[in-house]
Design a protein around this motif. Structure first.
Motif, short mmCIF file in Angstrom:
data_model
loop_
_atom_site.label_atom_id
_atom_site.label_comp_id
_atom_site.label_asym_id
_atom_site.label_seq_id
_atom_site.Cartn_x
_atom_site.Cartn_y
_atom_site.Cartn_z
N VAL A 55 1.08 -1.30 0.24
CA VAL A 55 -0.19 0.38 -0.32
C VAL A 55 0.95 0.90 0.12
O VAL A 55 1.94 1.52 0.95
N ASP A 56 0.81 2.15 -0.98
CA ASP A 56 1.66 2.83 -0.82
C ASP A 56 1.48 4.07 0.42
O ASP A 56 0.33 4.10 0.75
N GLU A 57 2.45 4.66 0.44
CA GLU A 57 2.77 5.85 1.90
C GLU A 57 1.56 6.38 1.64
O GLU A 57 0.84 6.46 2.96
N ARG A 58 1.15 7.61 1.05
CA ARG A 58 -0.33 7.98 1.06
C ARG A 58 -1.19 7.88 1.12
O ARG A 58 -2.49 7.92 1.76
N GLN A 59 -1.19 6.51 1.05
CA GLN A 59 -3.13 5.72 1.44
C GLN A 59 -3.06 5.36 2.71
O GLN A 59 -4.41 5.23 2.67
N LYS A 60 -1.89 5.19 2.87
CA LYS A 60 -1.82 4.54 4.72
C LYS A 60 -2.80 4.86 5.00
O LYS A 60 -3.48 4.96 6.22
N ARG A 61 -3.08 6.75 5.49
CA ARG A 61 -3.47 7.49 6.07
C ARG A 61 -5.25 7.26 6.33
O ARG A 61 -6.23 7.45 6.83
N LEU A 62 -5.78 6.72 5.07
CA LEU A 62 -7.13 6.38 4.73
C LEU A 62 -7.21 5.05 5.69
O LEU A 62 -8.91 5.09 5.45
N ILE A 63 -6.81 4.37 6.20
CA ILE A 63 -7.25 3.15 7.14
C ILE A 63 -6.79 3.68 8.48
O ILE A 63 -5.58 3.33 8.79
N ALA A 64 -7.81 3.73 9.00
CA ALA A 64 -7.97 3.93 10.60
C ALA A 64 -7.85 2.42 11.94
O ALA A 64 -9.41 2.04 11.73
N PRO A 65 -6.67 1.74 12.07
CA PRO A 65 -6.85 0.43 12.33
C PRO A 65 -8.08 -0.04 13.74
O PRO A 65 -8.01 -0.86 14.48
N GLY A 66 -7.98 1.17 14.77
CA GLY A 66 -8.52 1.26 16.04
C GLY A 66 -10.46 1.28 16.53
O GLY A 66 -10.37 1.62 16.80
N VAL A 67 -11.16 0.85 15.40
CA VAL A 67 -12.33 2.19 15.33
C VAL A 67 -13.53 1.46 15.62
O VAL A 67 -15.06 1.71 16.34
N THR A 68 -13.28 -0.39 16.02
CA THR A 68 -14.62 -1.11 16.45
C THR A 68 -14.10 -1.80 17.22
O THR A 68 -13.29 -2.24 17.58
N MET A 69 -15.42 -2.62 17.51
CA MET A 69 -15.12 -3.91 18.11
C MET A 69 -15.16 -5.26 18.33
O MET A 69 -16.04 -5.68 17.22
N GLY A 70 -14.05 -6.38 17.95
CA GLY A 70 -14.55 -7.36 17.85
C GLY A 70 -14.91 -8.33 16.80
O GLY A 70 -15.13 -9.29 16.05
N GLY A 71 -14.57 -7.14 15.27
CA GLY A 71 -15.27 -7.77 14.29
C GLY A 71 -13.96 -7.95 13.05
O GLY A 71 -12.91 -7.55 13.30
N ALA A 72 -14.14 -9.00 12.46
CA ALA A 72 -12.92 -9.26 10.89
C ALA A 72 -12.87 -8.91 10.33
O ALA A 72 -12.29 -8.32 9.07
N ARG A 73 -14.07 -7.90 9.62
CA ARG A 73 -14.39 -7.78 8.44
C ARG A 73 -14.13 -6.65 8.10
O ARG A 73 -13.95 -5.36 8.56
N PRO A 74 -13.40 -6.39 6.92
CA PRO A 74 -12.50 -4.92 6.54
C PRO A 74 -14.00 -3.77 6.53
O PRO A 74 -14.80 -3.58 6.40
N LYS A 75 -13.34 -2.53 7.08
CA LYS A 75 -13.89 -0.80 7.28
C LYS A 75 -12.86 -0.40 7.84
O LYS A 75 -11.61 -0.24 7.53
N ALA A 76 -13.41 0.84 7.49
CA ALA A 76 -12.05 2.18 7.30
C ALA A 76 -13.53 3.37 8.29
O ALA A 76 -14.73 3.23 8.64
N LEU A 77 -12.81 4.47 8.52
CA LEU A 77 -13.26 5.44 9.30
C LEU A 77 -13.54 6.74 8.81
O LEU A 77 -12.98 7.16 8.03
N PHE A 78 -14.73 7.17 8.41
CA PHE A 78 -14.81 8.82 7.60
C PHE A 78 -15.83 9.30 8.66
O PHE A 78 -16.27 9.37 9.43
N GLN A 79 -15.57 10.49 7.57
CA GLN A 79 -15.98 12.29 8.08
C GLN A 79 -17.32 12.31 7.03
O GLN A 79 -17.10 12.68 6.27
#
Length: 407
Positions: free
Chosen positions: A152-176
């Motif tokens: 994953v390109d360094e500039r794209q890494k900021r798009l994924i926040a890894p700590g947003v939910t509990m207990g799930g394995a499904r792919p997800k991301a945090l948005f405004q």
């Protein structure tokens, strides 16, 4: 301290007001690096509150009860399984202890706790500004790369926040979205319609009187995602939250719906505790009848009030799993985890319900679930997906229970 290798000590902060972080205490790597302990700061002992019932305000080091966990509520500050996957691939810490996962989860983790490299100033792992809806396709591309274990390109890494939910394995991301924080879940290849199924199930649950997290379906170039508004954020503040996993372990009881109801009886505000217990019973019945058997202890959350009482967080991660297991993830009643209304009724009194009252709640849910197919179709699910779901939701084991309630 290296950004890639935290030492064996970090610091826990409380972020109820993010503009004024408060030091909670010291986090230490213990149990041969298989756990994380908490030692409250002197100031927190004087002016703070117990983060969970097994972390009383006393001047001792609180150790986790099991390996690969944090002490009490600290365990809920860790990333979920998807977050750990992202950290492993994108951050690549030299070691993969729980302390690393706590640190690399970043500032946007679930609840009101934060992890810092400093005890003097709140210095979390920074990720960057949250993406907006216009970025959803770019985020989806990063998700696909993570799933495929591709660079994953360094500039794209900021798009994924890894700590947003509990207990799930499904792919997800945090948005405004609209000035608020939302979690967007994406589909995996084996179940492309799952995000839309979740949106349909959550909105169906709302019709039974269950308080659910707000959801939106998000169309993509290839497929669909579902957005869930965060319920651990309110009026610019953060809400301290406990999973049922942490709360029930702290109480020293078995992971079960009745024990969660009894915890609400003991710890929820007196003016709402009966209503809270009744709603929990409805959630159980809905999960049974809709074939949601992934209702494990991290998929139930308690929010703490200003008086340190507990209230049920809105329901989330509610959808038919499509496995026809016949048993729930938590104990239901006298027949263990068996997915039956009869089993649920054996513990009616734990929810402050008479048998007649419990049957009335179950009937209320059954009437709504009976129209599941029409509701799901109205959300845009195809006939093929509905037929597949019907093999589970309308199989004799569940259909007969529904019909028995409806009379």
């Amino acid at each position: 301290m290296s950004a890639r290798l935290p030492a064996d000590t970090l610091y826990l902060w409380y972020l109820g007001n993010p503009a004024a972080p408060v030091l909670v205490g010291e986090l230490n790597l213990v149990m041969n690096r298989r756990g994380v302990s908490l030692l409250y700061a002197e100031t927190w002992l004087k002016h703070g509150f117990p983060l969970s019932e097994d972390l009383p305000l006393i001047d001792i080091e609180h150790f986790p009860r099991e390996k690969d966990t944090g002490a009490g509520a600290v365990d809920d500050a860790r990333p979920d399984r998807w977050g750990e996957r992202v950290i492993r691939l994108l951050d690549r810490p030299p070691r993969l202890s729980l302390l690393e996962f706590l640190y690399f989860a970043g500032d946007d983790r679930f609840g009101a706790l934060g992890v810092s490299t400093s005890q003097a100033t709140y210095l979390p792992r920074e990720i960057g500004p949250l993406p907006k809806l216009i970025d959803v396709e770019a985020v989806h591309d990063v998700v696909r790369r993570v799933l495929a274990k591709e660079p994953v390109d360094e500039r794209q890494k900021r798009l994924i926040a890894p700590g947003v939910t509990m207990g799930g394995a499904r792919p997800k991301a945090l948005f405004q979205l609209g000035g608020e924080e939302w979690v967007i879940k994406f589909a995996e290849e084996d179940r492309p319609a799952e995000p839309l199924i979740e949106h349909a199930a959550m909105t169906l649950a709302a019709k039974t009187g269950i308080t659910v997290a707000e959801t939106l379906s998000i169309p993509l170039k290839n497929g669909v995602a579902v957005a869930i508004r965060r319920f651990d954020r309110a009026a610019g503040g953060r809400l301290h939250a406990l999973s049922a996993n942490v709360a029930l372990k702290a109480a020293g009881v078995e992971m079960s719906y009745p024990n969660l109801a009894l915890l609400l009886r003991r710890r929820s505000p007196p003016d709402v505790n009966r209503a809270q217990m009744h709603e929990l019973f409805r959630r159980l019945v809905f999960n049974i009848l809709i074939d949601n058997t992934d209702d494990h202890e991290k998929n139930h959350v308690l929010l703490t009030t200003v008086n340190q009482q507990y209230v049920l967080a809105p329901a989330f991660d509610v959808l038919p799993i499509g496995q026809s297991l016949g048993y729930q993830a938590l104990v239901v009643g006298e027949q263990g985890a068996e997915s039956s209304i009869e089993n649920a009724l054996t513990a009616a009194a734990q929810y402050w319900l008479t048998q007649q009252g419990a049957l009335a709640e179950a009937l209320r849910v059954a009437k709504v679930v009976n129209g599941w197919r029409t509701h799901f179709a109205a959300q845009g699910l195809s006939a093929a997906v509905l037929d597949e779901l019907a093999m589970h939701i309308d199989r004799p084991f569940l259909l007969e229970q529904r019909q028995a309630l409806l009379g």
